[in-house]
Scaffold this motif. Structure first.
Motif, PDB file in Angstrom:
ATOM      1  N   ARG A 128     124.515  77.500  64.698  1.00 46.31           N
ATOM      2  CA  ARG A 128     123.597  78.350  63.910  1.00 46.31           C
ATOM      3  C   ARG A 128     124.125  79.785  63.838  1.00 46.31           C
ATOM      4  N   ALA A 129     124.642  80.280  64.970  1.00 47.68           N
ATOM      5  CA  ALA A 129     125.163  81.660  64.986  1.00 47.68           C
ATOM      6  C   ALA A 129     126.320  81.778  63.991  1.00 47.68           C
ATOM      7  N   TYR A 130     127.162  80.755  63.946  1.00 44.94           N
ATOM      8  CA  TYR A 130     128.292  80.758  63.003  1.00 44.94           C
ATOM      9  C   TYR A 130     127.763  80.779  61.562  1.00 44.94           C
ATOM     10  N   LEU A 131     126.781  79.937  61.293  1.00 44.46           N
ATOM     11  CA  LEU A 131     126.263  79.826  59.926  1.00 44.46           C
ATOM     12  C   LEU A 131     125.684  81.163  59.460  1.00 44.46           C
ATOM     13  N   VAL A 132     124.899  81.784  60.329  1.00 45.82           N
ATOM     14  CA  VAL A 132     124.274  83.056  59.958  1.00 45.82           C
ATOM     15  C   VAL A 132     125.350  84.124  59.755  1.00 45.82           C
ATOM     16  N   ALA A 133     126.314  84.189  60.685  1.00 41.80           N
ATOM     17  CA  ALA A 133     127.363  85.216  60.599  1.00 41.80           C
ATOM     18  C   ALA A 133     128.215  85.026  59.344  1.00 41.80           C
ATOM     19  N   ASN A 134     128.304  83.803  58.861  1.00 42.84           N
ATOM     20  CA  ASN A 134     129.136  83.513  57.687  1.00 42.84           C
ATOM     21  C   ASN A 134     128.325  83.362  56.401  1.00 42.84           C
ATOM     22  N   GLU A 170     119.387  81.858  66.758  1.00 44.99           N
ATOM     23  CA  GLU A 170     120.395  80.797  66.965  1.00 44.99           C
ATOM     24  C   GLU A 170     119.862  79.656  67.838  1.00 44.99           C
ATOM     25  N   TYR A 171     118.822  79.937  68.617  1.00 38.05           N
ATOM     26  CA  TYR A 171     118.281  78.890  69.494  1.00 38.05           C
ATOM     27  C   TYR A 171     117.289  77.967  68.776  1.00 38.05           C
ATOM     28  N   TYR A 172     116.580  78.531  67.790  1.00 31.32           N
ATOM     29  CA  TYR A 172     115.536  77.683  67.186  1.00 31.32           C
ATOM     30  C   TYR A 172     115.710  77.480  65.680  1.00 31.32           C
ATOM     31  N   GLY A 173     116.478  78.335  65.025  1.00 31.08           N
ATOM     32  CA  GLY A 173     116.739  78.164  63.595  1.00 31.08           C
ATOM     33  C   GLY A 173     115.466  77.983  62.785  1.00 31.08           C
ATOM     34  N   GLU A 174     115.446  76.977  61.959  1.00 30.41           N
ATOM     35  CA  GLU A 174     114.286  76.718  61.102  1.00 30.41           C
ATOM     36  C   GLU A 174     113.331  75.693  61.717  1.00 30.41           C
ATOM     37  N   LEU A 175     113.567  75.355  62.986  1.00 25.56           N
ATOM     38  CA  LEU A 175     112.711  74.310  63.596  1.00 25.56           C
ATOM     39  C   LEU A 175     111.227  74.693  63.647  1.00 25.56           C
ATOM     40  N   LEU A 190     114.139  72.670  75.176  1.00 24.77           N
ATOM     41  CA  LEU A 190     115.131  73.742  75.122  1.00 24.77           C
ATOM     42  C   LEU A 190     114.693  74.904  76.015  1.00 24.77           C
ATOM     43  N   SER A 191     113.404  75.223  75.955  1.00 27.53           N
ATOM     44  CA  SER A 191     112.873  76.306  76.798  1.00 27.53           C
ATOM     45  C   SER A 191     113.091  75.956  78.277  1.00 27.53           C
ATOM     46  N   GLU A 192     112.796  74.701  78.614  1.00 29.24           N
ATOM     47  CA  GLU A 192     112.972  74.269  80.016  1.00 29.24           C
ATOM     48  C   GLU A 192     114.459  74.344  80.413  1.00 29.24           C
ATOM     49  N   ASP A 217     110.938  82.647  76.741  1.00 28.80           N
ATOM     50  CA  ASP A 217     109.667  83.311  76.371  1.00 28.80           C
ATOM     51  C   ASP A 217     109.419  83.185  74.876  1.00 28.80           C
ATOM     52  N   LYS A 218     110.478  83.437  74.107  1.00 28.25           N
ATOM     53  CA  LYS A 218     110.371  83.373  72.648  1.00 28.25           C
ATOM     54  C   LYS A 218     109.970  81.952  72.223  1.00 28.25           C
ATOM     55  N   LEU A 219     110.624  80.965  72.830  1.00 29.03           N
ATOM     56  CA  LEU A 219     110.330  79.569  72.473  1.00 29.03           C
ATOM     57  C   LEU A 219     108.887  79.226  72.859  1.00 29.03           C
ATOM     58  N   ASP A 220     108.445  79.697  74.024  1.00 29.42           N
ATOM     59  CA  ASP A 220     107.061  79.430  74.449  1.00 29.42           C
ATOM     60  C   ASP A 220     106.063  80.061  73.480  1.00 29.42           C
ATOM     61  N   ASN A 221     106.402  81.278  73.003  1.00 29.93           N
ATOM     62  CA  ASN A 221     105.555  81.965  72.008  1.00 29.93           C
ATOM     63  C   ASN A 221     105.443  81.161  70.730  1.00 29.93           C
ATOM     64  N   ILE A 222     106.597  80.686  70.253  1.00 28.61           N
ATOM     65  CA  ILE A 222     106.615  79.883  69.013  1.00 28.61           C
ATOM     66  C   ILE A 222     105.732  78.658  69.210  1.00 28.61           C
ATOM     67  N   LEU A 223     105.879  78.025  70.375  1.00 30.86           N
ATOM     68  CA  LEU A 223     105.128  76.779  70.623  1.00 30.86           C
ATOM     69  C   LEU A 223     103.635  77.057  70.729  1.00 30.86           C
ATOM     70  N   SER A 224     103.263  78.185  71.337  1.00 34.75           N
ATOM     71  CA  SER A 224     101.827  78.444  71.489  1.00 34.75           C
ATOM     72  C   SER A 224     101.196  78.737  70.122  1.00 34.75           C
ATOM     73  N   GLN A 225     101.979  79.307  69.201  1.00 37.16           N
ATOM     74  CA  GLN A 225     101.433  79.565  67.854  1.00 37.16           C
ATOM     75  C   GLN A 225     101.241  78.277  67.070  1.00 37.16           C
ATOM     76  N   ARG A 226     101.960  77.247  67.438  1.00 32.83           N
ATOM     77  CA  ARG A 226     101.870  75.979  66.694  1.00 32.83           C
ATOM     78  C   ARG A 226     100.749  75.094  67.185  1.00 32.83           C
ATOM     79  N   LYS A 227     100.157  75.456  68.352  1.00 28.25           N
ATOM     80  CA  LYS A 227      99.127  74.571  68.922  1.00 28.25           C
ATOM     81  C   LYS A 227      97.811  74.681  68.176  1.00 28.25           C
TER      82      LYS A 227
END
Ligand SMILES: C[S@@+](CC[C@H](N)C(=O)[O-])C[C@H]1O[C@@H](n2cnc3c(N)ncnc32)[C@H](O)[C@@H]1O
Length: 227
Positions: A128-134, A170-175, A190-192, A217-227
């Motif tokens: 993902r980092a490569y894709l964004v950088a390019n 780069e860790y979560y992309g469009e997921l 992934l968070s774990e 933390d970021k991943l946990d935040n994303i997940l809590s917003q989806r609940k």
């Protein structure tokens, strides 16, 4: 003929309905056979780096009766393809670093008319980092379960534009935009994994440890917003 795996079926679902698809690292040619069988494209140019897998592919293609629609080619990545031969490109079942190398060696994929479907077996963050950088844009990501494992898949296109994302994209992309409930399970795991890795590194690399905790933390935040 062996049934196609859920992972390859998901790759097929991310393709557009086009004339010709490139399948890089085809191995057994299950994906090209499925694409022709389901009328997803008219032709597949399927390639592999090694002669052995290509020979397997040849046997399967002949048995399928689709030899007129599937061309097999020995090729390191996209090196033996011409830009005008294909519209969509699939690179599945390889590590994320190898996928970036294949893209880096084929500048013609930097074309907004070409779509890429990528399925990294590892290093999705690196990819993902490569894709964004390019200046590629990830259009959609999904997660599938195959023999007890979760795999992420992405469809991408070259936009030529610089896009600003937060530091952890780069860790979560469009997921997070995926409606699929497996995406949540994937992000939770992934968070774990980040926490486990941070704990293992500890004070030997404080900067990386801190980053991994922030990603978790970021991943946990994303997940809590989806609940
Ligand atoms: C694990 S198999 C994946 C097969 C299929 N794409 C799938 O996802 O099930 C990886 C295949 O990629 C091929 N491969 C590895 N490096 C390659 C490269 N640089 N260019 C083309 N094929 C490559 C290998 O020979 C192998 O057949």
């Amino acid at each position: 003929m062996k049934r196609i795996s859920p992972r390859l079926k998901e790759a097929a679902a991310l393709l557009r309905k086009v004339d010709t698809v490139a399948d890089i690292g085809t191995d057994h040619a299950y994906l090209p056979i499925y694409l022709i069988e389901h009328d997803i494209c008219r032709k597949v140019i399927a390639s592999d780096l090694r002669k052995g897998p290509l020979e397997n592919a040849r046997l399967n293609v002949e048995a399928s009766g689709f030899a007129d629609h599937i061309e097999l080619r020995l090729s390191d990545g996209l090196k033996e393809y011409r830009a005008d031969e294909v519209q969509d490109v699939v690179i599945a079942g390889m590590g994320g670093i190898l996928i970036t190398e294949i893209l880096e060696n084929a500048h013609w994929v930097k074309d907004s008319q070409k779509h890429l479907v990528l399925q990294p077996m590892s290093h999705a963050e690196y990819l993902r980092a490569y894709l964004v950088a390019n200046r590629f844009r990830i259009l959609k990501e999904s997660v599938c379960e195959d023999t007890g494992k979760l795999y992420c898949l992405m469809s991408c296109v070259y936009s030529g534009e610089e896009t600003k994302f937060d530091d952890y994209y780069e860790y979560y992309g469009e997921l997070p935009n995926s409606c699929d409930s497996l995406a949540c399970v994937y992000l939770q795991k992934l968070s774990e994994r980040c926490i486990r890795e941070a704990t293992a590194i500890g004070c030997t690399d404080p900067e990386r440890t801190e980053r991994l905790y922030k990603v978790a933390d970021k991943l946990d935040n994303i997940l809590s917003q989806r609940k």
